[in-house]
Design an enzyme around this catalytic site. Structure first.
Site, PDB file in Angstrom:
ATOM      1  N   HIS A 230       0.856  -1.185  -0.153  1.00  0.00           N
ATOM      2  CA  HIS A 230      -0.022  -0.031   0.037  1.00  0.00           C
ATOM      3  C   HIS A 230       0.815   1.209  -0.001  1.00  0.00           C
ATOM      4  O   HIS A 230       0.663   2.179  -0.884  1.00  0.00           O
ATOM      5  CB  HIS A 230      -0.897   0.205   1.192  1.00  0.00           C
ATOM      6  CG  HIS A 230      -1.915  -1.079   1.444  1.00  0.00           C
ATOM      7  ND1 HIS A 230      -2.213  -1.895   2.521  1.00  0.00           N
ATOM      8  CD2 HIS A 230      -2.887  -1.241   0.479  1.00  0.00           C
ATOM      9  CE1 HIS A 230      -3.069  -2.610   2.360  1.00  0.00           C
ATOM     10  NE2 HIS A 230      -3.743  -2.312   1.264  1.00  0.00           N
TER      11      HIS A 230
ATOM     12  N   SER B 184      -2.850  -7.334   3.203  1.00  0.00           N
ATOM     13  CA  SER B 184      -3.484  -7.202   4.341  1.00  0.00           C
ATOM     14  C   SER B 184      -3.861  -8.573   5.046  1.00  0.00           C
ATOM     15  O   SER B 184      -3.665  -9.050   6.387  1.00  0.00           O
ATOM     16  CB  SER B 184      -4.479  -6.032   4.541  1.00  0.00           C
ATOM     17  OG  SER B 184      -4.217  -4.751   4.364  1.00  0.00           O
TER      18      SER B 184
ATOM     19  N   ARG C 118      -1.839  -6.366  -8.003  1.00  0.00           N
ATOM     20  CA  ARG C 118      -0.930  -6.893  -7.904  1.00  0.00           C
ATOM     21  C   ARG C 118      -0.677  -8.013  -8.994  1.00  0.00           C
ATOM     22  O   ARG C 118       0.220  -8.629  -9.254  1.00  0.00           O
ATOM     23  CB  ARG C 118      -1.024  -7.814  -6.438  1.00  0.00           C
ATOM     24  CG  ARG C 118      -1.038  -6.872  -5.376  1.00  0.00           C
ATOM     25  CD  ARG C 118      -1.546  -7.375  -4.040  1.00  0.00           C
ATOM     26  NE  ARG C 118      -3.024  -7.893  -4.198  1.00  0.00           N
ATOM     27  CZ  ARG C 118      -3.649  -8.113  -3.310  1.00  0.00           C
ATOM     28  NH1 ARG C 118      -3.173  -8.361  -2.259  1.00  0.00           N
ATOM     29  NH2 ARG C 118      -4.905  -8.135  -3.459  1.00  0.00           N
TER      30      ARG C 118
ATOM     31  N   LYS D 181     -15.070  -7.334   8.387  1.00  0.00           N
ATOM     32  CA  LYS D 181     -14.702  -8.657   8.185  1.00  0.00           C
ATOM     33  C   LYS D 181     -13.496  -8.908   9.433  1.00  0.00           C
ATOM     34  O   LYS D 181     -12.385  -8.903   9.178  1.00  0.00           O
ATOM     35  CB  LYS D 181     -14.108  -8.908   6.890  1.00  0.00           C
ATOM     36  CG  LYS D 181     -13.452  -7.792   6.270  1.00  0.00           C
ATOM     37  CD  LYS D 181     -12.932  -8.014   4.691  1.00  0.00           C
ATOM     38  CE  LYS D 181     -12.173  -6.772   4.322  1.00  0.00           C
ATOM     39  NZ  LYS D 181     -11.783  -6.798   2.956  1.00  0.00           N
TER      40      LYS D 181
END
Ligand code: PNS
Length: 161
Positions: A18, A128, A91, A42
């Protein structure tokens, strides 16, 4: 025409991937606003205020970057901050399908373009959620997140070494 970019995300926690995208956006836009989604729903590792605090600490060296929390629609956040560009890292091809739909939805909802930035290959495996998993099992996340994040998690006892 404005020169403000928004870098949105959950940032639970912010990773070096990030940070790389935010830094590169900051060299190409006059201002970058990091938009940190407050309610991620979440099983978060970090509370919203802590995610924002860590983002601010990790980007403190970037004079044209600021971090703000948001809830609701990203296009409303962009409008409120005078931004017409969203910058996101890609990515791998697997990211593209979902990112394309979000970009098209945001363009349909408001006058907002999404620019995709190829992730630095050094960070292409980072997410993450993987970092969160490693941290939850007390693994060493030092190579994957800004120093301030690994220090904070170590203080909380969520980081092994
Ligand atoms: O880090 P993430 O979880 O991939 O970030 C996803 C995020 C925050 C960019 C996305 O969930 C989002 O934009 N949420 C706001 C809700 C919204 O605007 N939805 C409609 C457009 S997709």
């Amino acid at each position: 025409m404005t020169d403000i970019a928004v870098c949105p995300g959950s940032f639970d926690p912010v990773t070096l991937g990030h940070l790389d995208v935010i830094q590169r956006a900051a060299t190409r836009f006059e201002q970058v606003v990091v938009a940190c989604l407050r309610n991620i729903g979440k099983s978060p590792l970090l509370e919203p205020d802590e995610r924002i605090d860590l983002l601010r600490a990790a980007t403190a060296h970037l004079g044209n970057v600021r971090t703000e929390a948001f809830d609701g629609l990203l296009v409303d956040f962009c409008r409120a901050h005078g931004a017409t560009t969203i910058v996101k890292g890609l990515r791998a091809a697997s990211d593209f399908e979902n990112e394309l739909k979000m970009a098209q939805m945001n363009a349909a909802l408001g006058d907002v373009e999404t620019l995709f930035m190829a992730t630095n290959p050094r960070y292409s495996y980072l997410s993450s959620s993987l970092v969160k998993e490693v941290a939850r099992f007390h693994g060493d996340i030092g190579a994957f997140v800004p120093e301030v994040v690994s220090r904070r998690l170590r203080e909380r006892g969520d980081h092994g070494s």
